[in-house]
Write a protein that holds these residues in place. Sequence first.
Motif, mmCIF file in Angstrom:
data_model
loop_
_atom_site.group_PDB
_atom_site.id
_atom_site.type_symbol
_atom_site.label_atom_id
_atom_site.label_comp_id
_atom_site.label_asym_id
_atom_site.label_seq_id
_atom_site.Cartn_x
_atom_site.Cartn_y
_atom_site.Cartn_z
ATOM 1 N N HIS A 102 0.755 -1.376 0.126
ATOM 2 C CA HIS A 102 -0.055 0.088 0.027
ATOM 3 C C HIS A 102 0.979 1.218 -0.035
ATOM 4 N N HIS A 103 2.221 0.905 0.374
ATOM 5 C CA HIS A 103 3.052 2.293 0.561
ATOM 6 C C HIS A 103 4.081 2.452 -0.486
ATOM 7 N N ALA A 104 4.924 1.205 -0.540
ATOM 8 C CA ALA A 104 6.146 1.322 -1.093
ATOM 9 C C ALA A 104 6.019 0.971 -2.612
ATOM 10 N N TYR A 105 6.576 1.537 -3.539
ATOM 11 C CA TYR A 105 6.363 1.041 -4.999
ATOM 12 C C TYR A 105 7.286 -0.060 -5.246
ATOM 13 N N LEU A 106 7.031 -1.084 -5.794
ATOM 14 C CA LEU A 106 7.334 -2.201 -6.087
ATOM 15 C C LEU A 106 6.880 -2.813 -7.150
ATOM 16 N N ASP A 107 7.714 -3.132 -8.362
ATOM 17 C CA ASP A 107 6.953 -3.922 -9.609
ATOM 18 C C ASP A 107 7.410 -5.320 -9.782
ATOM 19 N N GLY A 108 7.916 -5.836 -8.541
ATOM 20 C CA GLY A 108 8.139 -7.265 -8.484
ATOM 21 C C GLY A 108 7.703 -8.014 -7.137
ATOM 22 N N CYS A 109 8.518 -8.881 -6.626
ATOM 23 C CA CYS A 109 7.980 -9.302 -5.332
ATOM 24 C C CYS A 109 9.365 -9.413 -4.361
ATOM 25 N N ALA A 110 8.998 -9.163 -3.091
ATOM 26 C CA ALA A 110 10.035 -8.969 -2.093
ATOM 27 C C ALA A 110 9.542 -9.870 -0.773
ATOM 28 N N VAL A 111 10.581 -10.662 -0.172
ATOM 29 C CA VAL A 111 10.330 -11.344 0.951
ATOM 30 C C VAL A 111 10.794 -10.405 2.074
ATOM 31 N N SER A 112 10.233 -10.739 3.302
ATOM 32 C CA SER A 112 10.682 -10.296 4.375
ATOM 33 C C SER A 112 12.038 -10.203 4.849
ATOM 34 N N GLY A 113 12.738 -9.377 5.376
ATOM 35 C CA GLY A 113 14.141 -9.669 5.770
ATOM 36 C C GLY A 113 14.283 -9.699 7.092
ATOM 37 N N ALA A 114 13.278 -9.985 7.907
ATOM 38 C CA ALA A 114 12.925 -10.280 9.359
ATOM 39 C C ALA A 114 13.636 -11.452 9.710
ATOM 40 N N SER A 115 14.184 -11.584 10.996
ATOM 41 C CA SER A 115 14.417 -12.993 11.467
ATOM 42 C C SER A 115 13.132 -13.380 12.258
ATOM 43 N N VAL A 116 12.262 -12.535 12.906
ATOM 44 C CA VAL A 116 11.115 -13.011 13.453
ATOM 45 C C VAL A 116 10.052 -11.987 13.116
ATOM 46 N N ILE A 117 8.808 -12.554 13.326
ATOM 47 C CA ILE A 117 7.621 -11.485 13.302
ATOM 48 C C ILE A 117 7.091 -11.271 14.788
ATOM 49 N N GLU A 118 6.979 -10.012 15.358
ATOM 50 C CA GLU A 118 6.588 -10.026 16.588
ATOM 51 C C GLU A 118 5.092 -9.707 16.494
ATOM 52 N N THR A 119 4.333 -10.202 17.700
ATOM 53 C CA THR A 119 2.932 -9.837 17.745
ATOM 54 C C THR A 119 2.716 -10.072 19.135
ATOM 55 N N PRO A 120 1.714 -9.195 19.615
ATOM 56 C CA PRO A 120 1.523 -9.025 21.211
ATOM 57 C C PRO A 120 1.085 -10.577 21.789
ATOM 58 N N ILE A 121 1.064 -11.516 20.934
ATOM 59 C CA ILE A 121 0.523 -12.768 21.518
ATOM 60 C C ILE A 121 1.678 -13.640 21.463
ATOM 61 N N TYR A 122 2.494 -13.692 20.476
ATOM 62 C CA TYR A 122 3.714 -14.761 20.298
ATOM 63 C C TYR A 122 4.499 -14.262 19.264
ATOM 64 N N ASP A 123 5.821 -14.381 19.026
ATOM 65 C CA ASP A 123 6.647 -13.911 18.162
ATOM 66 C C ASP A 123 7.096 -14.897 17.221
ATOM 67 N N ILE A 124 6.745 -15.121 15.640
ATOM 68 C CA ILE A 124 6.767 -16.008 14.893
ATOM 69 C C ILE A 124 8.073 -16.120 14.169
ATOM 70 N N PRO A 125 8.854 -17.001 14.249
ATOM 71 C CA PRO A 125 10.152 -17.148 13.465
ATOM 72 C C PRO A 125 10.041 -17.257 12.058
ATOM 73 N N VAL A 126 10.808 -16.757 11.350
ATOM 74 C CA VAL A 126 10.863 -16.586 9.832
ATOM 75 C C VAL A 126 11.479 -17.828 9.313
ATOM 76 N N ASP A 127 11.106 -18.341 8.123
ATOM 77 C CA ASP A 127 11.651 -19.378 7.483
ATOM 78 C C ASP A 127 12.885 -18.826 6.700
#
Length: 329
Positions: A102-127
Amino acid sequence: MAKEYIRRAHHAGSWYEDDPQTLSDMLKEFLDETETEHSNANAAMTTRSGEGTGAGGLPRGIIAPHAGYSYSGPTAAHAYANLKEALMRGWSGTVVVLHPSHHAYLDGCAVSGASVIETPIYDIPVDKNLRLELIQTGQFSSMNRKMDEMEHSGEMQYPYIAHIYTELKSVNESIPPIQILPIMIGATSQSKHFGHLLAPILSRSNIFTVISTDFCHWGSRFGYSPTDAPDQTQSFTKIHEFIEWLDRQGMEKISLQDPGAFAKYMKRYRNTICGRYPIGVYLNALEKGKESGLEEVTLQFVKYAQSSKVKSIRESSVSYASAVARKII
């Protein structure tokens, strides 16, 4: 690839509750209401035909909305009940989230560069292994932290995933850990190309796919306010009825798993479906998966709702829909 980062729950406290217990209670309530609704539907089916609807093939993916939970949370529960079912039926692995930008211009696909996705409930590790596999194709770029955290369409999926996993884990310690890999799908003209690249991955038994999208954004503030279409087969006395008709034309093309038909629909009506690019990539992946003998699924919409029932040209609304892809057995 850029340096890894921890993706913070950037929209917690605004788009959804930031208190873990309050958030979990809310999502549990939505899911409980969905299960009650489905149970009642099964009971009605049994009364009429002597048999219930049954579980069917294992859920392999879902389409879910990404507005604030006060608006789209109940609709999203109808999608996420199927992730819960998959986990209860023994699925384990990585949840791949295909979401728009919705914000960044992207004409292809981009994977998350995160090691973990934080949420208030549980932090999910990235594959990280799957991310590296995609990066090494040379076809996927990597998000940086700002780009990742600014985008709400992925983030609105993460608390549901975290809640369902931790709820099931609390009653069954043997449930294996899950991982996640968000992929931002930009305004690409190469939906077929990326769909074919992802087909052998999304068809793996250890992958569960989430497509993040809302449907029609109607009203002057969205720059989109048609009240009829030249080829509509019925007339409508209320605007919200036309909006639903318009959305359901697109939902039908999606259910057919026909990327060409969906592309023609979008060209004809220009419906403001913000996840049209993730949908296009997913449909091409499903088509390729079927043609290659990798996997075949059904794709069925299970819930539709609108943020408000528009009756006046001065009003506005956003539509939400949930669907489930089930393996054909």
